[in-house]
Design a protein around this motif. Sequence first.
Motif, mmCIF file in Angstrom:
data_model
loop_
_atom_site.group_PDB
_atom_site.id
_atom_site.type_symbol
_atom_site.label_atom_id
_atom_site.label_comp_id
_atom_site.label_asym_id
_atom_site.label_seq_id
_atom_site.Cartn_x
_atom_site.Cartn_y
_atom_site.Cartn_z
ATOM 1 N N VAL A 89 0.711 -1.231 0.017
ATOM 2 C CA VAL A 89 0.135 0.113 0.005
ATOM 3 C C VAL A 89 0.937 1.396 0.078
ATOM 4 O O VAL A 89 1.739 1.223 0.643
ATOM 5 C CB VAL A 89 -0.936 -0.043 1.227
ATOM 6 N N ALA A 90 0.417 2.306 -0.666
ATOM 7 C CA ALA A 90 1.231 3.521 -0.533
ATOM 8 C C ALA A 90 0.057 4.558 -0.408
ATOM 9 O O ALA A 90 -0.939 4.432 -1.396
ATOM 10 C CB ALA A 90 2.081 3.805 -1.916
ATOM 11 N N ALA A 91 0.439 5.648 0.088
ATOM 12 C CA ALA A 91 -0.647 6.893 0.196
ATOM 13 C C ALA A 91 0.144 8.028 0.130
ATOM 14 O O ALA A 91 1.116 8.039 0.680
ATOM 15 C CB ALA A 91 -1.659 6.776 1.539
ATOM 16 N N LEU A 92 -0.273 9.114 -0.599
ATOM 17 C CA LEU A 92 0.402 10.288 -0.583
ATOM 18 C C LEU A 92 -0.736 11.351 -0.446
ATOM 19 O O LEU A 92 -1.834 11.639 -1.191
ATOM 20 C CB LEU A 92 1.041 10.486 -2.067
ATOM 21 N N ALA A 93 -0.649 12.133 0.864
ATOM 22 C CA ALA A 93 -1.486 13.390 0.907
ATOM 23 C C ALA A 93 -1.258 14.560 0.344
ATOM 24 O O ALA A 93 -0.070 15.077 0.637
ATOM 25 C CB ALA A 93 -1.795 13.664 2.539
ATOM 26 N N LEU A 94 -2.349 15.328 -0.227
ATOM 27 C CA LEU A 94 -2.170 16.297 -0.915
ATOM 28 C C LEU A 94 -3.018 17.663 -0.232
ATOM 29 O O LEU A 94 -4.231 17.151 0.048
ATOM 30 C CB LEU A 94 -2.346 16.393 -2.446
ATOM 31 N N ARG A 95 -2.637 18.622 -0.150
ATOM 32 C CA ARG A 95 -3.507 20.164 -0.012
ATOM 33 C C ARG A 95 -3.477 21.002 -0.859
ATOM 34 O O ARG A 95 -2.289 21.283 -1.455
ATOM 35 C CB ARG A 95 -3.089 20.487 1.512
ATOM 36 N N TYR A 96 -4.389 21.494 -1.127
ATOM 37 C CA TYR A 96 -4.245 23.016 -2.012
ATOM 38 C C TYR A 96 -4.314 24.094 -1.382
ATOM 39 O O TYR A 96 -5.326 24.423 -0.406
ATOM 40 C CB TYR A 96 -5.256 22.908 -3.075
ATOM 41 N N LYS A 97 -3.460 24.991 -1.132
ATOM 42 C CA LYS A 97 -3.346 26.216 -0.622
ATOM 43 C C LYS A 97 -2.344 27.244 -1.063
ATOM 44 O O LYS A 97 -1.616 26.853 -1.639
ATOM 45 C CB LYS A 97 -2.885 26.048 1.029
ATOM 46 N N GLU A 98 -2.905 28.381 -0.983
ATOM 47 C CA GLU A 98 -2.184 29.645 -1.625
ATOM 48 C C GLU A 98 -1.866 29.329 -3.096
ATOM 49 O O GLU A 98 -0.675 29.499 -3.426
ATOM 50 C CB GLU A 98 -0.934 30.085 -0.614
ATOM 51 N N GLY A 99 -2.785 28.852 -3.698
ATOM 52 C CA GLY A 99 -2.483 28.663 -5.259
ATOM 53 C C GLY A 99 -1.680 27.571 -5.780
ATOM 54 O O GLY A 99 -1.167 27.259 -6.712
ATOM 55 N N ALA A 100 -1.280 26.546 -4.801
ATOM 56 C CA ALA A 100 -0.348 25.484 -5.237
ATOM 57 C C ALA A 100 -0.676 24.320 -4.484
ATOM 58 O O ALA A 100 -1.256 24.187 -3.318
ATOM 59 C CB ALA A 100 1.207 25.897 -5.162
ATOM 60 N N TRP A 101 -0.440 22.958 -5.023
ATOM 61 C CA TRP A 101 -0.291 21.918 -4.256
ATOM 62 C C TRP A 101 0.833 21.595 -3.463
ATOM 63 O O TRP A 101 1.905 21.849 -3.865
ATOM 64 C CB TRP A 101 -0.614 20.676 -5.289
ATOM 65 N N THR A 102 0.590 21.102 -2.222
ATOM 66 C CA THR A 102 1.705 20.749 -1.262
ATOM 67 C C THR A 102 1.310 19.409 -0.876
ATOM 68 O O THR A 102 0.339 18.886 -0.442
ATOM 69 C CB THR A 102 1.670 21.758 -0.316
ATOM 70 N N GLY A 103 2.516 18.613 -0.612
ATOM 71 C CA GLY A 103 2.592 17.367 0.069
ATOM 72 C C GLY A 103 2.165 17.491 1.542
ATOM 73 O O GLY A 103 2.590 18.311 2.059
ATOM 74 N N ALA A 104 1.158 16.488 2.187
ATOM 75 C CA ALA A 104 1.045 16.801 3.670
ATOM 76 C C ALA A 104 1.064 15.373 4.245
ATOM 77 O O ALA A 104 0.825 14.946 5.332
ATOM 78 C CB ALA A 104 -0.611 16.841 3.712
ATOM 79 N N GLY A 105 2.257 14.611 3.553
ATOM 80 C CA GLY A 105 2.683 13.357 4.220
ATOM 81 C C GLY A 105 2.543 12.263 3.133
ATOM 82 O O GLY A 105 1.487 12.459 2.112
ATOM 83 N N ARG A 106 3.283 10.974 3.635
ATOM 84 C CA ARG A 106 3.281 9.890 2.708
ATOM 85 C C ARG A 106 3.356 8.760 3.297
ATOM 86 O O ARG A 106 4.273 8.830 4.351
ATOM 87 C CB ARG A 106 3.935 10.170 1.372
ATOM 88 N N ARG A 107 3.031 7.653 3.020
ATOM 89 C CA ARG A 107 3.319 6.437 3.784
ATOM 90 C C ARG A 107 3.246 5.249 2.615
ATOM 91 O O ARG A 107 2.617 5.243 1.577
ATOM 92 C CB ARG A 107 2.329 6.132 4.751
ATOM 93 N N ALA A 108 4.200 4.275 2.878
ATOM 94 C CA ALA A 108 4.319 3.040 1.852
ATOM 95 C C ALA A 108 4.722 2.017 2.785
ATOM 96 O O ALA A 108 5.413 1.877 3.726
ATOM 97 C CB ALA A 108 5.231 3.117 0.806
ATOM 98 N N SER A 109 4.079 0.900 2.333
ATOM 99 C CA SER A 109 4.624 -0.577 3.418
ATOM 100 C C SER A 109 3.935 -1.652 2.460
ATOM 101 O O SER A 109 3.260 -1.813 1.906
ATOM 102 C CB SER A 109 3.640 -0.446 4.572
ATOM 103 N N LEU A 110 5.198 -2.645 2.516
ATOM 104 C CA LEU A 110 4.740 -3.840 1.783
ATOM 105 C C LEU A 110 3.780 -4.579 2.989
ATOM 106 O O LEU A 110 3.759 -4.171 4.261
ATOM 107 C CB LEU A 110 5.946 -5.074 1.800
ATOM 108 N N ILE A 111 3.180 -5.524 2.694
ATOM 109 C CA ILE A 111 2.190 -6.388 3.508
ATOM 110 C C ILE A 111 2.146 -7.967 3.331
ATOM 111 O O ILE A 111 2.145 -8.271 2.020
ATOM 112 C CB ILE A 111 0.546 -5.818 3.246
ATOM 113 N N ARG A 112 2.490 -8.631 4.381
ATOM 114 C CA ARG A 112 2.398 -10.025 4.005
ATOM 115 C C ARG A 112 1.134 -10.558 3.927
ATOM 116 O O ARG A 112 0.362 -10.405 4.705
ATOM 117 C CB ARG A 112 3.033 -10.542 5.344
ATOM 118 N N PRO A 113 0.848 -11.374 2.941
ATOM 119 C CA PRO A 113 -0.558 -11.928 2.439
ATOM 120 C C PRO A 113 -0.625 -13.036 3.357
ATOM 121 O O PRO A 113 0.295 -13.551 3.816
ATOM 122 C CB PRO A 113 -0.219 -12.189 1.014
#
Length: 221
Positions: free
Chosen positions: A36-60
């Motif tokens: 799983v991977a997740a990338l958080a984005l916020r839009y403020k002051e006319g531009a997109w900015t990253g608000a955090g990310r996370r990625a992990s393998l997962i044992r099935p």
Amino acid sequence: MHGRFDGRPAFLATTFVVIDFEATTPTGHPAQPIEVAALALRYKEGAWTGAGRRASLIRPPAFAPVTPAVTAQTGLTPEQLSQAPGPAEALGALDRRFTADKPYLLVAQHAATEANIIHNQREHCPALARIDLLDTIPLAKYIIPGLPNYQLDTLLAHFAIKKPANRHRAYADVDVTAQVFVRLVSAADEDAQLSDLAALVKIAGRTAKCNMPAQEELFDA
């Protein structure tokens, strides 16, 4: 991007979390996440900015082994995943990143896939399972009609976004899906019919299964 979305409170308040899973598809069982991977984005002051990310393998689980076809597509091997955290640990860590007092929308390419995986894993990620989704495919169909298809590689080519070397790894796919989403929102901002976040949701929204009304049984067993 400077346009009508700049002045829309709901749009500005929302954290858009681009999410992607890689999974195995065992016969007789729902898809089981292996990354799983997740990338958080916020839009403020006319531009997109990253608000955090996370990625992990997962044992099935044992009933959903990593097949040669999965390895050929993702590069992930049974040996790699045997040492990965299980779903409870990996998805629980992601789930704790979401706070109850903030509005979120998940963003995914073909969001039904992510929605189903999240719903089936909801015991491990109850907060995540209650977040509604935006699907880049219907949004792209509305904004750029006439493409031969709306697969991610086609959208990357349309927007001249470089295809990542690790395509079909969750962290790489999240990055390029985020780029596609930003381009689509920029184009939507120029469309008079798409005046606010509610308009985007009407076209491309998908309600999380946990937020759907419970279906009453027609007949008692």
